[in-house]
Design a protein around this motif. Structure first.
Motif, short mmCIF file in Angstrom:
data_model
loop_
_atom_site.label_atom_id
_atom_site.label_comp_id
_atom_site.label_asym_id
_atom_site.label_seq_id
_atom_site.Cartn_x
_atom_site.Cartn_y
_atom_site.Cartn_z
N HIS A 37 0.87 -1.18 0.00
CA HIS A 37 0.00 0.00 0.00
C HIS A 37 0.91 1.22 0.00
N TYR A 38 0.88 1.96 -1.12
CA TYR A 38 1.69 3.17 -1.26
C TYR A 38 0.89 4.39 -0.84
N PHE A 39 1.60 5.41 -0.33
CA PHE A 39 0.99 6.65 0.13
C PHE A 39 1.78 7.84 -0.39
N PRO A 40 1.17 9.03 -0.40
CA PRO A 40 1.94 10.24 -0.72
C PRO A 40 3.03 10.45 0.33
N PRO A 41 4.02 11.28 0.03
CA PRO A 41 5.09 11.54 0.99
C PRO A 41 4.56 12.08 2.31
N GLY A 42 5.25 11.72 3.39
CA GLY A 42 4.92 12.29 4.69
C GLY A 42 4.37 11.32 5.71
N LEU A 43 3.88 10.16 5.28
CA LEU A 43 3.33 9.19 6.23
C LEU A 43 4.47 8.33 6.75
N PRO A 44 4.76 8.39 8.04
CA PRO A 44 5.85 7.57 8.59
C PRO A 44 5.58 6.08 8.35
N GLY A 45 6.63 5.36 7.98
CA GLY A 45 6.51 3.92 7.77
C GLY A 45 5.96 3.51 6.43
N ALA A 46 5.63 4.47 5.58
CA ALA A 46 5.07 4.14 4.26
C ALA A 46 6.20 3.84 3.28
N PRO A 47 5.95 2.97 2.32
CA PRO A 47 4.71 2.23 2.11
C PRO A 47 4.55 1.10 3.12
N TRP A 48 3.31 0.64 3.26
CA TRP A 48 3.04 -0.52 4.12
C TRP A 48 3.20 -1.75 3.25
N ARG A 112 -7.97 -11.21 -4.19
CA ARG A 112 -7.10 -10.50 -3.26
C ARG A 112 -6.55 -9.24 -3.91
N ILE A 113 -6.22 -8.27 -3.06
CA ILE A 113 -5.59 -7.03 -3.51
C ILE A 113 -4.08 -7.23 -3.49
N VAL A 114 -3.42 -6.85 -4.58
CA VAL A 114 -1.97 -6.96 -4.71
C VAL A 114 -1.31 -5.63 -4.36
N GLU A 115 -1.96 -4.53 -4.78
CA GLU A 115 -1.36 -3.21 -4.61
C GLU A 115 -2.44 -2.15 -4.52
N ILE A 116 -2.16 -1.15 -3.66
CA ILE A 116 -2.99 0.06 -3.59
C ILE A 116 -2.05 1.25 -3.66
N ARG A 117 -2.42 2.22 -4.49
CA ARG A 117 -1.69 3.48 -4.56
C ARG A 117 -2.65 4.60 -4.17
N ALA A 118 -2.39 5.25 -3.05
CA ALA A 118 -3.27 6.29 -2.52
C ALA A 118 -2.80 7.67 -2.96
N TYR A 119 -3.76 8.52 -3.29
CA TYR A 119 -3.50 9.91 -3.67
C TYR A 119 -4.44 10.79 -2.86
N TYR A 120 -3.90 11.77 -2.18
CA TYR A 120 -4.73 12.66 -1.36
C TYR A 120 -5.22 13.84 -2.19
N ALA A 121 -6.42 14.32 -1.85
CA ALA A 121 -7.00 15.45 -2.54
C ALA A 121 -6.18 16.72 -2.32
N SER A 122 -5.53 16.79 -1.19
CA SER A 122 -4.73 17.97 -0.86
C SER A 122 -3.74 17.57 0.23
N PRO A 123 -2.69 18.37 0.39
CA PRO A 123 -1.81 18.10 1.54
C PRO A 123 -2.62 18.21 2.83
N VAL A 124 -2.30 17.40 3.80
CA VAL A 124 -3.01 17.46 5.07
C VAL A 124 -2.71 18.80 5.73
N ASP A 125 -3.76 19.55 5.99
CA ASP A 125 -3.65 20.84 6.67
C ASP A 125 -4.25 20.65 8.06
N LYS A 126 -3.41 20.55 9.07
CA LYS A 126 -3.87 20.27 10.43
C LYS A 126 -4.79 21.37 10.96
N SER A 127 -4.75 22.57 10.39
CA SER A 127 -5.61 23.66 10.88
C SER A 127 -6.99 23.63 10.23
#
Length: 154
Positions: A37-48, A112-127
């Protein structure tokens, strides 16, 4: 819709049901043992990497962040080997909402799922109370505006 495309969509929806239920074994069974499971940059431990790591990651999110997910749109190839969805991730314990897309690759028999590639709509804005596409009318398009009610979970 072909039978293969319907099978792929059903697997994606089952996977989200297992995520929302925080069902570790159910999640593991959604993936091939070597799934990624791939993620955009910034998620610790990614990809899973690996079915167990992916499952443990989502169970942690439910237990720690109050995560719940909704599927907004699904498209699958006629042969059922790939699919793409648009989702909403409700982090109810911390008051965040994230929207995005995922691209799926399935094994030969679409069991079964072999691969997931995640894309976020926007950078996470904590505010921001809701992370979403700028000026996209989610309500008008029929998207969920609140997290799902999951049996046995608040």
């Amino acid at each position: 819709m072909t039978a293969e495309a319907a099978k792929a969509e059903a697997l994606i929806r089952h996977y989200f049901d297992m995520c929302n239920a925080a069902d570790l074994q159910g999640l593991i069974e959604c993936f091939t043992p070597d799934a990624v499971h791939y993620f955009p940059p910034g998620l610790p431990g990614a990809p899973w990497r690996g079915a167990k790591a992916i499952a443990e990651g989502w169970v942690w999110c439910v237990e720690t962040l109050g995560s719940k997910w909704t599927i907004e749109k699904v498209l699958c190839t006629a042969d059922g080997r790939e699919g793409v969805i648009e989702w909403t991730h409700w982090k109810t314990a911390i008051g965040e909402v994230l929207r995005g897309d995922e691209w799926y690759v399935f094994n030969d028999d679409i069991s079964r799922i072999v691969e997931i590639r995640a894309y976020y709509a926007s950078p996470v804005d904590k505010s921001a109370p809701v992370n979403k596409l700028q000026e996209f009318d989610y309500e008008k398009r029929g998207y969920h505006l609140s997290p799902p009610l999951v049996k046995g979970r608040a």
